[in-house]
Design a protein around this motif. Structure first.
Motif, short mmCIF file in Angstrom:
data_model
loop_
_atom_site.label_atom_id
_atom_site.label_comp_id
_atom_site.label_asym_id
_atom_site.label_seq_id
_atom_site.Cartn_x
_atom_site.Cartn_y
_atom_site.Cartn_z
N TYR A 11 39.56 39.48 44.22
CA TYR A 11 39.35 39.58 42.76
C TYR A 11 40.54 40.27 42.11
O TYR A 11 40.56 40.55 40.92
N GLY A 12 41.54 40.58 42.90
CA GLY A 12 42.77 41.22 42.44
C GLY A 12 43.66 41.30 43.66
O GLY A 12 43.23 40.94 44.77
N PRO A 13 44.89 41.79 43.51
CA PRO A 13 45.73 41.91 44.70
C PRO A 13 45.19 42.98 45.65
O PRO A 13 44.51 43.90 45.20
N LEU A 63 36.65 38.18 36.82
CA LEU A 63 36.66 37.10 35.81
C LEU A 63 36.66 37.71 34.41
O LEU A 63 37.38 37.24 33.51
N ARG A 64 35.85 38.74 34.19
CA ARG A 64 35.79 39.37 32.88
C ARG A 64 37.16 39.94 32.51
O ARG A 64 37.65 39.75 31.41
N ARG A 65 37.79 40.61 33.47
CA ARG A 65 39.12 41.20 33.24
C ARG A 65 40.12 40.12 32.83
O ARG A 65 40.96 40.34 31.97
N GLY A 107 39.42 37.39 31.26
CA GLY A 107 38.94 36.66 30.08
C GLY A 107 38.43 35.27 30.42
O GLY A 107 38.51 34.35 29.59
N LEU A 108 37.91 35.08 31.62
CA LEU A 108 37.42 33.76 32.05
C LEU A 108 35.89 33.75 32.06
O LEU A 108 35.26 34.77 32.34
N THR A 109 35.34 32.57 31.76
CA THR A 109 33.87 32.49 31.76
C THR A 109 33.37 32.45 33.20
O THR A 109 34.08 32.05 34.12
N LEU A 110 32.11 32.85 33.33
CA LEU A 110 31.52 32.99 34.65
C LEU A 110 31.06 31.63 35.17
O LEU A 110 29.94 31.21 34.94
N THR A 111 31.96 30.93 35.88
CA THR A 111 31.58 29.67 36.53
C THR A 111 32.12 29.72 37.96
O THR A 111 33.07 30.46 38.24
N LEU A 112 31.54 28.89 38.81
CA LEU A 112 32.01 28.86 40.21
C LEU A 112 33.45 28.37 40.28
O LEU A 112 34.24 28.85 41.09
N GLU A 113 33.80 27.41 39.38
CA GLU A 113 35.17 26.86 39.39
C GLU A 113 36.17 27.97 39.04
O GLU A 113 37.20 28.10 39.68
N ASN A 114 35.84 28.76 38.01
CA ASN A 114 36.75 29.84 37.62
C ASN A 114 36.87 30.88 38.73
O ASN A 114 37.94 31.44 38.97
N ARG A 152 36.56 30.37 41.91
CA ARG A 152 37.38 29.80 42.98
C ARG A 152 38.86 29.85 42.60
O ARG A 152 39.72 30.21 43.41
N ALA A 153 39.14 29.49 41.33
CA ALA A 153 40.55 29.47 40.90
C ALA A 153 41.14 30.88 40.94
O ALA A 153 42.26 31.09 41.41
N MET A 154 40.36 31.86 40.46
CA MET A 154 40.86 33.24 40.48
C MET A 154 41.06 33.69 41.93
O MET A 154 42.06 34.33 42.27
N ALA A 155 40.10 33.33 42.78
CA ALA A 155 40.19 33.72 44.19
C ALA A 155 41.46 33.15 44.82
O ALA A 155 42.18 33.85 45.53
N GLU A 156 41.75 31.88 44.53
CA GLU A 156 42.93 31.27 45.15
C GLU A 156 44.22 31.92 44.64
O GLU A 156 45.19 32.05 45.38
#
Ligand code: AMP
Ligand code: ZN
Length: 491
Positions: free
Chosen positions: A56-58, A111-113, A115-122, A124-128
């Protein structure tokens, strides 16, 4: 399986038979609290699982200590003749990700940090995005990833559901209105790792008690969520975070594994929960050697994102340190010893490593890269195989390289051994000591070019004058076999 157990018992009784192929290694096993001879389930193969990052971060440098530690174990095993198969999981979703079943979900927080909405796609994208930074960081630190599989927890949902179903069928789980829980009272050895007693598994009193649980130590296997998550026999929702390690270890390495590693914070809850789930499901010993690294602290506090004192590898690089200085810094302490980080201590490690690289460059020339066997190499191997005694291994290395007693070839042999065990690029020290086009100021690069031009036209007086100017700006320039080598001398 019976055959494997037979082999394990046989080699425990007759370790000398195995030694013909693999050397003797001792590790401290958190399960017994003692140093034990390493005997794998299958001769010649070591199966190893390492709890990976929640992306969820480095990862901060404390997390990186845990991965340098497991890399060092794998290096020692490989040199000793083992084929090592490894898994490091990537936690790329989470709902109840604190150790107990409380606290804020880290991925949601991320995700909140952003500014992304809470979806599984978001998610996954943040995780990658952060997984990519993790892979870059571990590459900078010479962590050898050739034998490692990095499964994403979200790719193993079916396996986690199957695992929970088995636990339910065997009577180790119960349903509540908000999900499925593991029934710790049904698992007689609960808390065996680190000698955790049920008295200490109290819920955090600051957090609202979960009235649905039968006992404070019971933990969530599946958490229902009407809005987000995956479909399951228990409704839409998420697996609890402990189950991902049990499910992925079983899918990728099998039901019984040799070594499981992680930071010592995982002993009390996460790893006891992994043991409970895995052993309840299989009826077999999940892990034979549990190994844990002590924490990296900042002053008297642990380094942690939530305490706001985290330092990242990007900070280390921005301050012009070679990332391997951090690796050297960690290796100066035994993995079971808490270590306190400071920029001054890192500068000390950087300058020691730069000196070691200088010595290695000289010995490379003197020995013409030819190595010879010697007792110093044996001593070095013995320290590494004695529960990864890296501080002692470093002192064998320093003492021997400085000593007049050994030939350049013997010293080069030691450097080769030290290189494969410690991962400090001793055989091929970086020409720039980690300083690259990007992080050397233009002014210094310009001076270097002028100094080189002066040397090319044999104006050594001018070249020395420019070297003095470079030195005043906090850099040292040496003329190595492959051209000038620049080293940062001050912060
Ligand atoms: P996490 O992403 O929080 O699950 O942590 C990844 C790994 O880093 C785990 O093995 C943790 O136990 C370990 N870890 C976390 N903080 C530290 C620290 N300050 N020092 C050493 N290891 C740590
Ligand atoms: Zn884990």
């Amino acid at each position: 399986m019976i055959m494997l157990a037979f082999f394990a018992r046989f080699f425990k009784k007759h370790p000398s038979v195995m030694e013909k192929h693999t050397a003797r290694i001792f590790f401290t096993n958190t399960l017994s609290g003692k140093k034990e001879l390493f005997i794998p389930q299958k001769p010649g193969i070591a199966l190893m699982y390492t709890c990976g990052p929640t992306v969820y971060g480095p990862a901060h440098i404390g997390n990186l200590r845990a991965f340098i530690f497991s890399d060092t174990i794998a290096r020692v095993l490989k040199v000793a003749g083992y084929r090592v198969r490894r898994v490091i999981n990537i936690t790329d979703f989470g709902h109840l990700v604190s150790d107990g079943d409380d606290g804020e979900d880290k991925m949601t927080k991320g995700l909140r940090r952003e500014g992304l909405t809470l979806t599984l796609e978001n998610m996954r994208a943040m995780a990658e995005k952060y997984a990519a930074i993790f892979f870059e960081d571990i590459a900078f630190l010479n962590i050898d990833t050739k034998e490692i599989t990095f499964p994403r927890a979200s790719d193993y949902i079916a396996e986690q559901i199957a695992f929970i179903t088995t636990l339910e069928q065997k009577g180790y789980a119960y349903r509540t209105r908000d999900g499925v829980y593991f029934d710790t009272a049904r698992f007689s050895g609960y808390g065996k790792l680190g000698g955790i007693t049920m008295c200490c598994q109290q819920e955090n009193t600051r957090i609202k008690k979960n009235k649905e649980k039968h006992a404070p130590a019971d933990f969530v296997l599946w958490k229902s969520d009407s809005k987000l998550g995956w479909e399951s026999p228990w409704g839409r929702g998420f697996p609890g975070w402990h189950i991902e390690c049990s499910a992925m270890a079983r899918s990728l390495l099998g039901q019984e594994i040799d070594i499981h590693t992680g930071g010592e914070d995982h002993i009390a809850i996460h790893h006891n929960n992994e043991i409970a789930q895995s052993e309840a499901a299989s009826g077999r010993t999940f892990v034979h050697y549990w190994m844990h690294n002590a924490f990296l602290n900042m002053g008297s506090e642990k380094i942690s994102k939530s305490l706001g004192n985290a330092v990242y590898l990007s900070d280390v690089i921005t301050k012009k340190f070679n990332p391997l200085a951090l690796r050297y810094f960690f290796l100066q302490a035994h993995y079971r010893t808490p270590l306190s980080f400071s920029w001054d201590a890192l500068a000390g490690a950087a300058s020691a490593l730069n000196r070691l690289w200088d010595i290695a460059r000289e010995i490379a020339i003197e020995s013409k890269h030819k190595s010879a066997p010697s007792e110093i190499r044996e001593r070095f191997l013995a320290t590494m195989r004695d529960d990864l005694a890296t501080p002692q291994a470093l002192s064998v290395l320093w003492d021997s390289l400085r000593s007049e007693e050994y030939t350049p070839e013997e010293k080069w042999g030691l450097i080769e051994d030290a290189d494969v065990h410690l991962g400090l690029s001793l055989v091929n020290p970086p020409a720039t000591n980690g300083l690259t086009e990007k992080n050397v100021p233009e002014e210094i690069r310009d001076m270097l070019a002028r100094r080189q031009a002066a040397r090319d036209s044999k104006d050594f007086k001018e070249a020395d004058r420019i070297r003095g100017e470079i030195s005043d700006r906090g850099y040292r320039v040496d003329d190595g076999p492959n051209g000038p080598v620049l080293t940062r001398t001050t912060l």
